[in-house]
Design a protein around this motif. Structure first.
Motif, PDB file in Angstrom:
ATOM      1  N   GLN A   3       0.873  -1.320  -0.102  1.00 40.24           N
ATOM      2  CA  GLN A   3       0.094  -0.093  -0.145  1.00 40.24           C
ATOM      3  C   GLN A   3       0.796   1.232  -0.056  1.00 40.24           C
ATOM      4  OE1 GLN A   3      -3.154  -0.134   2.952  1.00 40.24           O
ATOM      5  NE2 GLN A   3      -3.755   1.933   2.666  1.00 40.24           N
ATOM      6  N   CYS A   5      -0.745   4.715  -0.129  1.00 42.43           N
ATOM      7  CA  CYS A   5      -1.368   5.864   0.378  1.00 42.43           C
ATOM      8  C   CYS A   5      -2.178   5.300   1.412  1.00 42.43           C
ATOM      9  CB  CYS A   5      -2.231   6.445  -0.677  1.00 42.43           C
ATOM     10  SG  CYS A   5      -3.343   5.433  -1.617  1.00 42.43           S
ATOM     11  N   TYR A   7      -5.811   5.865   3.940  1.00 36.80           N
ATOM     12  CA  TYR A   7      -6.949   6.449   3.782  1.00 36.80           C
ATOM     13  C   TYR A   7      -7.532   6.438   5.674  1.00 36.80           C
ATOM     14  CZ  TYR A   7      -6.852   4.594  -0.863  1.00 36.80           C
ATOM     15  OH  TYR A   7      -6.363   4.517  -2.176  1.00 36.80           O
ATOM     16  N   PRO A   8      -8.679   7.197   5.393  1.00 35.15           N
ATOM     17  CA  PRO A   8      -9.145   7.661   6.772  1.00 35.15           C
ATOM     18  C   PRO A   8      -9.294   6.357   7.684  1.00 35.15           C
ATOM     19  CG  PRO A   8     -10.480   8.792   5.456  1.00 35.15           C
ATOM     20  CD  PRO A   8      -9.564   7.919   4.591  1.00 35.15           C
ATOM     21  N   LYS A   9      -9.773   5.471   7.349  1.00 33.60           N
ATOM     22  CA  LYS A   9      -9.836   4.025   8.251  1.00 33.60           C
ATOM     23  C   LYS A   9      -8.550   3.487   8.601  1.00 33.60           C
ATOM     24  CE  LYS A   9     -10.271   0.213   5.054  1.00 33.60           C
ATOM     25  NZ  LYS A   9     -11.176  -0.807   4.449  1.00 33.60           N
ATOM     26  N   ASP A  10      -7.382   3.459   7.859  1.00 34.47           N
ATOM     27  CA  ASP A  10      -6.097   3.001   8.293  1.00 34.47           C
ATOM     28  C   ASP A  10      -5.491   4.228   9.197  1.00 34.47           C
ATOM     29  OD1 ASP A  10      -6.378   1.234   6.026  1.00 34.47           O
ATOM     30  OD2 ASP A  10      -5.483   2.786   4.433  1.00 34.47           O
ATOM     31  N   TYR A  19     -13.109   6.960  12.790  1.00 28.07           N
ATOM     32  CA  TYR A  19     -13.170   7.015  11.517  1.00 28.07           C
ATOM     33  C   TYR A  19     -12.918   8.791  11.127  1.00 28.07           C
ATOM     34  CZ  TYR A  19     -14.404   7.457   6.426  1.00 28.07           C
ATOM     35  OH  TYR A  19     -14.335   7.389   5.109  1.00 28.07           O
ATOM     36  N   LYS A  23     -10.197  11.000   9.354  1.00 31.58           N
ATOM     37  CA  LYS A  23     -10.380  12.235   8.298  1.00 31.58           C
ATOM     38  C   LYS A  23      -9.802  13.394   8.673  1.00 31.58           C
ATOM     39  CE  LYS A  23     -14.654  12.551   6.643  1.00 31.58           C
ATOM     40  NZ  LYS A  23     -16.174  12.294   6.264  1.00 31.58           N
ATOM     41  N   ARG A  38      -9.184  16.833  -1.568  1.00 30.33           N
ATOM     42  CA  ARG A  38      -9.327  15.283  -2.084  1.00 30.33           C
ATOM     43  C   ARG A  38      -7.981  14.415  -2.697  1.00 30.33           C
ATOM     44  NH1 ARG A  38     -14.114  13.006  -1.462  1.00 30.33           N
ATOM     45  NH2 ARG A  38     -15.839  14.514  -1.496  1.00 30.33           N
ATOM     46  N   LEU A  40      -4.536  12.392  -2.356  1.00 32.99           N
ATOM     47  CA  LEU A  40      -4.236  11.132  -1.471  1.00 32.99           C
ATOM     48  C   LEU A  40      -2.822  11.560  -0.589  1.00 32.99           C
ATOM     49  CD1 LEU A  40      -4.454   8.531  -4.223  1.00 32.99           C
ATOM     50  CD2 LEU A  40      -6.159   9.113  -2.290  1.00 32.99           C
TER      51      LEU A  40
END
Length: 64
Positions: A3, A5, A7-10, A19, A23, A38, A40
């Motif tokens: 991976q 990039c 993400y918010p959950k990561d 969550y 963000k 928006r 990454l």
């Protein structure tokens, strides 16, 4: 392939927050880096901002 990039959950899973907090964290990183809202965020950028070791973050993401 690993991976690249985050993400918010990561971000939430790595930091132990929810969550929405993930963000907000990624948005603060984008603002600091001058990225569009928006865009990454890479794992390297995330680690530089949070001062977390990149190897540990990658291991946590791969363990999920």
């Amino acid at each position: 392939m690993s991976q690249v990039c985050i993400y918010p959950k990561d971000a939430a899973a790595v930091t132990g927050n929810g969550y929405q907090a993930g963000k907000r964290l990624l948005q603060r990183i984008r603002v600091q880096l001058g990225k569009p809202s928006r865009a990454l965020v890479s794992i390297q950028e995330f680690c530089a901002y949070t001062h977390l070791p990149e190897q540990e973050v990658r291991a946590a993401l791969n363990a999920r």
